[in-house]
Design an enzyme around this catalytic site. Sequence first.
Site, PDB file in Angstrom:
ATOM      1  N   MET A 197      41.337 -29.820  47.011  1.00 50.72           N
ATOM      2  CA  MET A 197      39.754 -29.211  47.591  1.00 50.72           C
ATOM      3  C   MET A 197      40.112 -28.521  48.906  1.00 50.72           C
ATOM      4  O   MET A 197      39.445 -27.295  48.785  1.00 50.72           O
ATOM      5  CB  MET A 197      38.952 -30.274  47.485  1.00 50.72           C
ATOM      6  CG  MET A 197      37.560 -29.749  47.943  1.00 50.72           C
ATOM      7  SD  MET A 197      36.311 -31.003  48.220  1.00 50.72           S
ATOM      8  CE  MET A 197      36.012 -31.645  46.436  1.00 50.72           C
ATOM      9  N   ARG A 204      19.214  -9.373  28.502  1.00 52.85           N
ATOM     10  CA  ARG A 204      19.362 -10.317  29.729  1.00 52.85           C
ATOM     11  C   ARG A 204      17.905 -10.308  29.861  1.00 52.85           C
ATOM     12  O   ARG A 204      17.245 -11.232  29.467  1.00 52.85           O
ATOM     13  CB  ARG A 204      20.287  -9.812  30.466  1.00 52.85           C
ATOM     14  CG  ARG A 204      20.356 -10.630  31.731  1.00 52.85           C
ATOM     15  CD  ARG A 204      21.736 -10.375  32.498  1.00 52.85           C
ATOM     16  NE  ARG A 204      21.491  -9.080  33.244  1.00 52.85           N
ATOM     17  CZ  ARG A 204      22.649  -8.642  34.062  1.00 52.85           C
ATOM     18  NH1 ARG A 204      23.787  -9.124  34.226  1.00 52.85           N
ATOM     19  NH2 ARG A 204      22.487  -7.331  34.492  1.00 52.85           N
ATOM     20  N   TYR A 248      48.713 -34.274  43.415  1.00 52.13           N
ATOM     21  CA  TYR A 248      48.134 -35.128  42.428  1.00 52.13           C
ATOM     22  C   TYR A 248      48.980 -35.117  41.137  1.00 52.13           C
ATOM     23  O   TYR A 248      49.554 -34.028  40.785  1.00 52.13           O
ATOM     24  CB  TYR A 248      46.889 -34.920  41.922  1.00 52.13           C
ATOM     25  CG  TYR A 248      45.956 -34.997  43.296  1.00 52.13           C
ATOM     26  CD1 TYR A 248      45.344 -36.289  43.488  1.00 52.13           C
ATOM     27  CD2 TYR A 248      45.298 -33.955  43.584  1.00 52.13           C
ATOM     28  CE1 TYR A 248      44.392 -36.391  44.552  1.00 52.13           C
ATOM     29  CE2 TYR A 248      44.287 -34.125  44.829  1.00 52.13           C
ATOM     30  CZ  TYR A 248      44.149 -35.537  45.084  1.00 52.13           C
ATOM     31  OH  TYR A 248      42.944 -35.582  46.268  1.00 52.13           O
ATOM     32  N   LYS A 250      23.989  -8.673  46.245  1.00 54.08           N
ATOM     33  CA  LYS A 250      23.752  -9.914  45.755  1.00 54.08           C
ATOM     34  C   LYS A 250      25.133 -10.787  46.302  1.00 54.08           C
ATOM     35  O   LYS A 250      25.842 -10.338  46.620  1.00 54.08           O
ATOM     36  CB  LYS A 250      23.492 -10.014  44.351  1.00 54.08           C
ATOM     37  CG  LYS A 250      24.711  -9.356  43.641  1.00 54.08           C
ATOM     38  CD  LYS A 250      24.367  -9.083  42.249  1.00 54.08           C
ATOM     39  CE  LYS A 250      25.387  -8.479  41.365  1.00 54.08           C
ATOM     40  NZ  LYS A 250      25.104  -8.077  40.005  1.00 54.08           N
TER      41      LYS A 250
HETATM   42  C1  LIG Z   1      25.362  -6.607  39.850  1.00 53.35           C
HETATM   43  C2  LIG Z   1      24.508  -5.789  39.407  1.00 53.35           C
HETATM   44  C3  LIG Z   1      25.106  -4.513  39.476  1.00 53.35           C
HETATM   45  C4  LIG Z   1      26.286  -4.131  40.339  1.00 53.35           C
HETATM   46  O1  LIG Z   1      27.535  -4.175  39.683  1.00 53.35           O
HETATM   47  P1  LIG Z   1      28.723  -3.588  39.817  1.00 53.35           P
HETATM   48  O2  LIG Z   1      29.812  -3.975  38.521  1.00 53.35           O
HETATM   49  O3  LIG Z   1      29.553  -4.819  40.826  1.00 53.35           O
HETATM   50  O4  LIG Z   1      28.816  -2.354  40.499  1.00 53.35           O
HETATM   51  C5  LIG Z   1      24.209  -3.299  38.998  1.00 53.35           C
HETATM   52  N1  LIG Z   1      23.146  -3.722  38.393  1.00 53.35           N
HETATM   53  C6  LIG Z   1      22.679  -4.881  38.295  1.00 53.35           C
HETATM   54  C7  LIG Z   1      21.417  -5.009  37.336  1.00 53.35           C
HETATM   55  C8  LIG Z   1      23.603  -5.979  38.577  1.00 53.35           C
HETATM   56  O5  LIG Z   1      22.905  -7.304  38.507  1.00 53.35           O
END
Ligand SMILES: *Cc1c(COP(=O)(O)O)cnc(C)c1O
Length: 369
Positions: A308, A135, A260, A38
Amino acid sequence: MEILRDTVIKIDLSAIAQNMRNICQLMGKDTAVAAVVKANAYGHGVLKLAPVLMNSGASLLAVATLEEALEIRSCYPYPVLVMGLTPDSCLHYVIEHDIIQTVDSLHQALLLEEIAARQHKTGTIHLKIDTGFHRIGFPSSENGLEEALSVCRLPHLQTDGIFSHLALLNDETNQLQFDRFQNAVQFLESEGCHFHYKHIADSIALVDYPQYRLNLVRAGALIYGLRGFHKGYVSVRQALTFETKICHISSLKKGEGVSYDYAWRAPEDTRVGTLPFGYADGYPRNLFQKGRVTIHGVSCPIVGVICMDQCMVDLTLVPEARIGDRVIIYGDGTENTLDIQAVSQLAQTNKNEIVSRLSERPRRIYYGL
Ligand SMILES: *Cc1c(COP(=O)(O)O)cnc(C)c1O
């Protein structure tokens, strides 16, 4: 495409491949590994990493969103699990593109069922069970599990997996979550459901809690060489480095300000280097007064407010520094560099945030394979 800038992120693909193989070896033959890619593979670049991970032992790829899944699907036929929920109005893409979708309501399952039936296809889903994280997921109550059972019985959906997610507070809460998950699985199996994959362990749990590995684990941080485990061990190394080059040098008189608000002033006559990266590249702006970069093997403090697109560094410790010299922003921890772990501590966040917030602007350069 030609790279027109000195600020780049380098990714060692041999580290990614070796990390993946080491994780698979630790899991053994009865536990498959889903590579969590992801957020553009935690900032590393999903399209480049996906085949490396699949060729190094991953059984499937896991992402958070439908868009992330479709990006992979546009290039590869690999199995892809969306671990988050997809809006009702987009569920048809799941069926059209053979994406494995997480489901936690009968409502969405019925929508998928109807779309699949209309297209004369079978949709593939994983059921998410909420064992306490709160969640997403079917509640692990009797009603919740009855609803999950109704989903299992839909004819055009194949319920290929069932999973949950640990809060990782302590051994006791983990065990309570795991027990709730096992109860849910047992109930559904006793009612005739069959799950190809059962999974609850992320990177930390898959190392520290071998008893929670089941027949699939979800490895995210670990495949990028970001370690979070405490009890067990697996050999992994960080694949990413973030680098730039000095683009300008100023000679300041004692008392002159930088950036800044002149929030930093030279305590004496000082050479200050300008570096062409800033918070738009994903560098945390809150590293003001804390950030350091490495030049000629020497750790040098960033001075003044981080802009930035640029920031400034005190060159007092490296009088030999010149325009064009290499600067390590995130290194591997050797030769006085800060690794992702050290940077995350300075920025008071976790390692995953440091890498996943790296923006698209710094180009990724791949090597090692
Ligand atoms: C992101 C995620 C993982 C992976 O998490 P890590 O700690 O990076 O291994 C596993 N399961 C779910 C549901 C996630 O959202």
